[in-house]
Design a protein around this motif. Sequence first.
Motif, PDB file in Angstrom:
ATOM      1  N   GLU A   1       0.711  -1.226   0.099  1.00  0.00           N
ATOM      2  CA  GLU A   1       0.343  -0.462   0.118  1.00  0.00           C
ATOM      3  C   GLU A   1       0.283   1.423  -0.111  1.00  0.00           C
ATOM      4  N   GLU A   2       2.288   1.231   0.402  1.00  0.00           N
ATOM      5  CA  GLU A   2       3.027   2.136   0.972  1.00  0.00           C
ATOM      6  C   GLU A   2       4.018   2.098   1.033  1.00  0.00           C
ATOM      7  N   PRO A   3       4.835   3.342   0.769  1.00  0.00           N
ATOM      8  CA  PRO A   3       6.168   3.630   0.618  1.00  0.00           C
ATOM      9  C   PRO A   3       6.666   2.711   2.409  1.00  0.00           C
ATOM     10  N   ALA A   4       8.241   2.823   2.473  1.00  0.00           N
ATOM     11  CA  ALA A   4       8.347   2.460   3.956  1.00  0.00           C
ATOM     12  C   ALA A   4       8.118   3.423   5.218  1.00  0.00           C
TER      13      ALA A   4
ATOM     14  N   TYR B   1      17.034  -3.434   3.426  1.00  0.00           N
ATOM     15  CA  TYR B   1      16.917  -3.948   2.788  1.00  0.00           C
ATOM     16  C   TYR B   1      16.976  -4.389   1.721  1.00  0.00           C
ATOM     17  N   TYR B   2      15.550  -5.186   2.331  1.00  0.00           N
ATOM     18  CA  TYR B   2      14.417  -5.865   0.810  1.00  0.00           C
ATOM     19  C   TYR B   2      13.818  -4.786   0.542  1.00  0.00           C
ATOM     20  N   LEU B   3      13.248  -4.108   1.013  1.00  0.00           N
ATOM     21  CA  LEU B   3      12.055  -3.326   0.433  1.00  0.00           C
ATOM     22  C   LEU B   3      12.997  -2.612  -0.867  1.00  0.00           C
TER      23      LEU B   3
ATOM     24  N   TYR C   1      10.398  -4.361  -9.226  1.00  0.00           N
ATOM     25  CA  TYR C   1       9.427  -5.025  -8.437  1.00  0.00           C
ATOM     26  C   TYR C   1       8.220  -4.854  -8.032  1.00  0.00           C
ATOM     27  N   VAL C   2       6.834  -5.642  -7.846  1.00  0.00           N
ATOM     28  CA  VAL C   2       5.882  -5.175  -7.263  1.00  0.00           C
ATOM     29  C   VAL C   2       4.923  -5.580  -6.345  1.00  0.00           C
ATOM     30  N   PHE C   3       4.330  -5.675  -5.546  1.00  0.00           N
ATOM     31  CA  PHE C   3       3.300  -6.082  -4.855  1.00  0.00           C
ATOM     32  C   PHE C   3       2.030  -6.346  -5.537  1.00  0.00           C
ATOM     33  N   GLN C   4       1.531  -7.832  -6.486  1.00  0.00           N
ATOM     34  CA  GLN C   4       0.680  -7.637  -6.697  1.00  0.00           C
ATOM     35  C   GLN C   4      -0.612  -8.678  -5.297  1.00  0.00           C
TER      36      GLN C   4
ATOM     37  N   ALA D   1       5.863  -9.791  -7.769  1.00  0.00           N
ATOM     38  CA  ALA D   1       6.125 -10.102  -8.720  1.00  0.00           C
ATOM     39  C   ALA D   1       6.790  -9.038  -9.930  1.00  0.00           C
ATOM     40  N   ARG D   2       7.172  -9.748 -11.176  1.00  0.00           N
ATOM     41  CA  ARG D   2       7.763  -8.622 -11.506  1.00  0.00           C
ATOM     42  C   ARG D   2       8.044  -7.229 -12.217  1.00  0.00           C
ATOM     43  N   SER D   3       5.821  -7.775 -12.362  1.00  0.00           N
ATOM     44  CA  SER D   3       5.372  -6.106 -12.899  1.00  0.00           C
ATOM     45  C   SER D   3       4.340  -6.419 -12.898  1.00  0.00           C
ATOM     46  N   ARG D   4       3.474  -5.251 -13.008  1.00  0.00           N
ATOM     47  CA  ARG D   4       2.014  -5.670 -12.926  1.00  0.00           C
ATOM     48  C   ARG D   4       1.457  -6.792 -14.014  1.00  0.00           C
ATOM     49  N   HIS D   5       1.689  -7.206 -15.104  1.00  0.00           N
ATOM     50  CA  HIS D   5       1.658  -8.097 -15.584  1.00  0.00           C
ATOM     51  C   HIS D   5       1.234  -9.341 -14.942  1.00  0.00           C
TER      52      HIS D   5
END
Length: 344
Positions: free
Chosen positions: A160-163, A204-206, A214-217, A228-232
Amino acid sequence: MKYDFASRERDFGRIVFALTLDRKKLTERIVIARSDEARLRLERGAGEVYYDETRPLGSLLLNFEGDKSGGWNKNAAILRESYGRAIPRMSARWKHAAPAAGYLREKSGSGEPSALFAAVRTWDEYLNCFNLNHGADLLTERLSALYRPFVLYADYKPWEEPAPSAMSAALRDSDSEVSLWYPAKKRTFEVVAAVASLLPVIQYYLHKLNEWGYVFQQCKICGRHFVARSRHYELCGDDCRRVQAALNKQEFDERAKGDKLEQLHENAYNYWYNRLRKLKKGTAADPEKAAAVVAAFKEYRREAVKRKTAVKNGGLSFTDYAAWLAEQQNAVDALMGAMAPKID
Ligand SMILES: [Zn+2]
């Protein structure tokens, strides 16, 4: 190897939380062990470890231990009390600490590596400070550093949000230390190892996920979040991909069935229409009979549409519908025959 929460003597070596991320395979591997053993495990697959699991990328961030009820700190208080002067006898001290050991044992068995690490480190630190001057203060300080991410990270949703800046602000010099290892002598295989706090591991992870783009889907089948590698990418794994494939097939079959239904309906319509045309035009034209078939055709169409809808809604079987259409075709044939031009 299971950590022994009944142990009264601390083993040599610091316990580390070692994390390595595989960008290509989209996995994370976490090893929890004493420092030397962890290196041995990562280099040669040997070594006695408390935890060694490879999971889908993002698992640590998505399942991180949370502590809204303050259970960890309440437990730490029990351990601290057991050092106190109010409990002069050794045996009584261990007895006082026993419920805390039980809490830690339970946490270590929860399957969540952040909880396992904190549990093991807690007891190790408890033994470490047991006979030190100001041991209680030292224990409090170290455990609060260890548990801080459980409070800070509990409400944080990485998709949802940045760290949150609170997380960086909470980092103290003593907590922020990590070491980087390259056990396979390949620069791409990087291990980040932490001792005092998991906050720098989260950061480090983020940072790595961000660097790779990479994105959270959210999986459209099971609703779980994943990296995931992308929103796809919309499916979290093989299980959900299988479910999706089955749904696609079902949809295809339904559409094919629908197409077949429309085809049948249309063919039957044409059958009637062609017969009516014969009565209206050409040598066999017969306006009187045509009027009778027009009336029957109108009635037929109304009923055919009704039945076709019933098939779509599951109220009537396809076979019954087809049988009814054939029956109607026989009826119009009979009507035509009955009204066939008289042979003079
Ligand atoms: Zn899924």
